[in-house]
Design a protein around this motif. Structure first.
Motif, PDB file in Angstrom:
ATOM      1  N   THR A 175      28.620  31.126  45.869  1.00 10.15           N
ATOM      2  CA  THR A 175      28.865  31.607  47.218  1.00 10.15           C
ATOM      3  C   THR A 175      27.521  31.812  47.907  1.00 10.15           C
ATOM      4  O   THR A 175      26.594  32.334  47.311  1.00 10.15           O
ATOM      5  CB  THR A 175      29.642  32.929  47.179  1.00 10.15           C
ATOM      6  OG1 THR A 175      30.900  32.691  46.572  1.00 10.15           O
ATOM      7  CG2 THR A 175      29.843  33.491  48.585  1.00 10.15           C
ATOM      8  N   GLU A 221      40.624  30.631  46.696  1.00 11.98           N
ATOM      9  CA  GLU A 221      41.443  31.558  45.935  1.00 11.98           C
ATOM     10  C   GLU A 221      40.942  32.995  46.097  1.00 11.98           C
ATOM     11  O   GLU A 221      39.862  33.243  46.638  1.00 11.98           O
ATOM     12  CB  GLU A 221      41.466  31.143  44.464  1.00 11.98           C
ATOM     13  CG  GLU A 221      42.072  29.750  44.256  1.00 11.98           C
ATOM     14  CD  GLU A 221      42.124  29.349  42.802  1.00 11.98           C
ATOM     15  OE1 GLU A 221      41.796  30.196  41.937  1.00 11.98           O
ATOM     16  OE2 GLU A 221      42.498  28.186  42.530  1.00 11.98           O
ATOM     17  N   GLU A 222      41.748  33.934  45.595  1.00  7.96           N
ATOM     18  CA  GLU A 222      41.414  35.342  45.745  1.00  7.96           C
ATOM     19  C   GLU A 222      40.049  35.674  45.143  1.00  7.96           C
ATOM     20  O   GLU A 222      39.270  36.443  45.724  1.00  7.96           O
ATOM     21  CB  GLU A 222      42.493  36.216  45.092  1.00  7.96           C
ATOM     22  CG  GLU A 222      43.832  36.236  45.815  1.00  7.96           C
ATOM     23  CD  GLU A 222      44.719  35.023  45.503  1.00  7.96           C
ATOM     24  OE1 GLU A 222      44.240  34.064  44.854  1.00  7.96           O
ATOM     25  OE2 GLU A 222      45.891  35.047  45.922  1.00  7.96           O
ATOM     26  N   ALA A 223      39.752  35.107  43.996  1.00  8.28           N
ATOM     27  CA  ALA A 223      38.469  35.375  43.350  1.00  8.28           C
ATOM     28  C   ALA A 223      37.301  34.909  44.211  1.00  8.28           C
ATOM     29  O   ALA A 223      36.225  35.530  44.208  1.00  8.28           O
ATOM     30  CB  ALA A 223      38.418  34.696  41.983  1.00  8.28           C
ATOM     31  N   ASP A 224      37.487  33.826  44.940  1.00  8.44           N
ATOM     32  CA  ASP A 224      36.429  33.334  45.818  1.00  8.44           C
ATOM     33  C   ASP A 224      36.215  34.289  46.986  1.00  8.44           C
ATOM     34  O   ASP A 224      35.084  34.515  47.424  1.00  8.44           O
ATOM     35  CB  ASP A 224      36.791  31.939  46.342  1.00  8.44           C
ATOM     36  CG  ASP A 224      37.015  30.939  45.220  1.00  8.44           C
ATOM     37  OD1 ASP A 224      36.118  30.819  44.368  1.00  8.44           O
ATOM     38  OD2 ASP A 224      38.087  30.305  45.185  1.00  8.44           O
ATOM     39  N   ALA A 226      36.759  37.488  46.841  1.00  3.79           N
ATOM     40  CA  ALA A 226      36.106  38.666  46.282  1.00  3.79           C
ATOM     41  C   ALA A 226      34.608  38.431  46.104  1.00  3.79           C
ATOM     42  O   ALA A 226      33.783  39.311  46.416  1.00  3.79           O
ATOM     43  CB  ALA A 226      36.750  39.033  44.944  1.00  3.79           C
ATOM     44  N   ALA A 227      34.241  37.252  45.614  1.00  2.00           N
ATOM     45  CA  ALA A 227      32.822  36.933  45.428  1.00  2.00           C
ATOM     46  C   ALA A 227      32.076  36.930  46.759  1.00  2.00           C
ATOM     47  O   ALA A 227      30.951  37.434  46.870  1.00  2.00           O
ATOM     48  CB  ALA A 227      32.676  35.588  44.724  1.00  2.00           C
ATOM     49  N   ARG A 230      31.512  40.509  47.961  1.00  3.88           N
ATOM     50  CA  ARG A 230      30.399  41.186  47.283  1.00  3.88           C
ATOM     51  C   ARG A 230      29.064  40.795  47.897  1.00  3.88           C
ATOM     52  O   ARG A 230      28.164  41.636  48.053  1.00  3.88           O
ATOM     53  CB  ARG A 230      30.437  40.881  45.779  1.00  3.88           C
ATOM     54  CG  ARG A 230      31.593  41.571  45.055  1.00  3.88           C
ATOM     55  CD  ARG A 230      31.444  41.465  43.557  1.00  3.88           C
ATOM     56  NE  ARG A 230      31.665  40.108  43.074  1.00  3.88           N
ATOM     57  CZ  ARG A 230      32.853  39.616  42.730  1.00  3.88           C
ATOM     58  NH1 ARG A 230      33.941  40.382  42.824  1.00  3.88           N
ATOM     59  NH2 ARG A 230      32.969  38.378  42.282  1.00  3.88           N
ATOM     60  N   ARG A 248      44.644  34.366  51.349  1.00  3.13           N
ATOM     61  CA  ARG A 248      44.249  34.473  49.946  1.00  3.13           C
ATOM     62  C   ARG A 248      42.822  35.003  49.829  1.00  3.13           C
ATOM     63  O   ARG A 248      42.526  35.841  48.970  1.00  3.13           O
ATOM     64  CB  ARG A 248      44.365  33.117  49.246  1.00  3.13           C
ATOM     65  CG  ARG A 248      45.776  32.637  49.039  1.00  3.13           C
ATOM     66  CD  ARG A 248      45.816  31.397  48.158  1.00  3.13           C
ATOM     67  NE  ARG A 248      45.632  31.730  46.746  1.00  3.13           N
ATOM     68  CZ  ARG A 248      45.560  30.820  45.774  1.00  3.13           C
ATOM     69  NH1 ARG A 248      45.639  29.530  46.080  1.00  3.13           N
ATOM     70  NH2 ARG A 248      45.418  31.190  44.522  1.00  3.13           N
ATOM     71  N   GLY A 252      41.333  38.817  48.322  1.00 13.12           N
ATOM     72  CA  GLY A 252      40.141  39.016  47.501  1.00 13.12           C
ATOM     73  C   GLY A 252      39.176  39.999  48.130  1.00 13.12           C
ATOM     74  O   GLY A 252      38.507  40.769  47.422  1.00 13.12           O
ATOM     75  N   ALA A 256      37.889  43.389  46.268  1.00  8.91           N
ATOM     76  CA  ALA A 256      36.469  43.662  46.035  1.00  8.91           C
ATOM     77  C   ALA A 256      36.058  44.985  46.668  1.00  8.91           C
ATOM     78  O   ALA A 256      35.284  45.761  46.079  1.00  8.91           O
ATOM     79  CB  ALA A 256      35.618  42.526  46.593  1.00  8.91           C
ATOM     80  N   CYS A 259      37.289  47.861  44.535  1.00  3.12           N
ATOM     81  CA  CYS A 259      36.465  48.033  43.332  1.00  3.12           C
ATOM     82  C   CYS A 259      35.167  48.772  43.635  1.00  3.12           C
ATOM     83  O   CYS A 259      34.616  49.458  42.768  1.00  3.12           O
ATOM     84  CB  CYS A 259      36.150  46.666  42.722  1.00  3.12           C
ATOM     85  SG  CYS A 259      37.538  45.924  41.856  1.00  3.12           S
TER      86      CYS A 259
END
Length: 331
Positions: A175, A221-224, A226-227, A230, A248, A252, A256, A259
């Protein structure tokens, strides 16, 4: 002979008749079916071209809804649906051989090689989300206007530090915070239009001393998401609001932020794009841009199967759905 059967539509009429006659003499089980297809002048099937692996149609909630619209009209018209995935190196492209009456191209953009293949086959093609080529028929939305409205919602709330999470492709494997802002890399027509829409609405914020930072996500995706979040939260002056290019990605963002102990929307407002079913059920419910996914898919097939309906473009309406993920920034 089997390879010739797979591309009968590309053969001359005389050669087709000779091939079918020879198949009948040999007792080919396909000869009668193919003869009927040729005489009718249609196969009774619609091809759906996608620019991602086939799993995307089943895993991505927005794509599932769009495909549902495509399948609905195919079912009503008695047409089969042939799924055509992106072309892979060393594998024959199904676009060249698929026995269909035409294609709906759920691609943004369609690869030049595939455009040439379609032109050679002389089959009708309707774009879905973007035209196959300039001037060609397609069904979609006004991505720029929709994104402009989403960003304007945050401006109206008083946000002056805003992050934007753009869909790739990124230049590198990670990212990336794009220093060029809205002029960063974008391989998709819709993505480019949404960036332009965000810029339209956020230009006064930047002119007034505010800050807008664009992050390019590795994927959708959700993880992307979130990254990418961050990366934004690690800035010396993190944003008070984030515009995500899809729901989506927005999911994320919320994950993030949670968290990090940042409350949404108390510490960070989040806006998505798509209004998939999970948006209303998210915690908190997601503010997003609603677009008519099912209708988009349905209208594209209608346009394909009824040439009288064909036009340069059919632009469907969108709206910003305000829910609990956005609020004024904390003073």
């Amino acid at each position: 002979m089997s390879s010739a059967f797979s591309r009968l539509d590309q053969l001359s009429r005389e050669l087709r008749e000779r091939l079918l006659a020879a198949a009948r003499e040999l007792g080919s089980p396909r000869s009668d079916r193919m003869s009927n297809t040729v005489r009718r002048g249609r196969t009774g099937a619609v091809g759906l071209i996608v620019h991602k692996p086939l799993r995307h149609l089943f895993e991505d909630p927005a794509a599932r809804l769009t495909m549902a619209g495509v399948a609905r009209i195919c079912g009503e018209r008695g047409s089969a649906l042939v799924l055509v995935p992106r072309a892979e190196a060393g594998v024959p492209d199904v676009v060249a051989t698929a026995q269909v009456d035409g294609f709906v191209a759920f691609c943004d953009p369609l690869e030049p090689e595939r455009r040439e293949t379609l032109r050679a086959r002389r089959l009708p093609v309707v774009g879905l989300d973007a035209p196959v080529a300039p001037g060609e028929p397609y069904v979609g939305i006004d991505h720029r206007a929709a994104a402009r409205a989403a960003a304007a919602h945050l401006v109206d709330l008083g946000h002056r530090r805003i992050g934007v999470i753009s869909l790739g492709p990124a230049r590198g494997p990670e990212t990336a915070v794009v220093p060029a802002g809205f002029d960063g890399p974008s391989g998709y027509v819709a993505n480019r239009a949404r960036l332009d829409g965000y810029r339209d609405a956020l230009r006064p914020v930047v002119a007034d001393g505010g800050r807008v930072v664009v992050v390019v996500a590795r994927g959708g995706e959700e993880a992307d998401g979130a990254a990418a979040t961050r990366a934004l939260l690690d800035l010396a002056e993190p944003p008070t609001a984030i515009l995500a290019m899809s729901d989506r990605l927005a999911f994320g963002v919320i994950a993030a932020a949670t968290c990090r102990g940042i409350r949404v929307p108390g510490g960070l407002s989040v806006v998505g794009f798509d209004d998939v079913p999970a948006a209303a059920a998210a915690t908190p419910p997601l503010t997003t841009v609603r677009q008519p996914h099912v209708r988009k898919g349905a209208e594209a097939v209608r346009m394909l199967l009824r040439p009288a309906l064909t036009r340069a473009a059919l632009i469907l309406p969108t709206e910003v759905v305000v829910r609990a993920s956005t609020a004024p920034p904390r003073t």
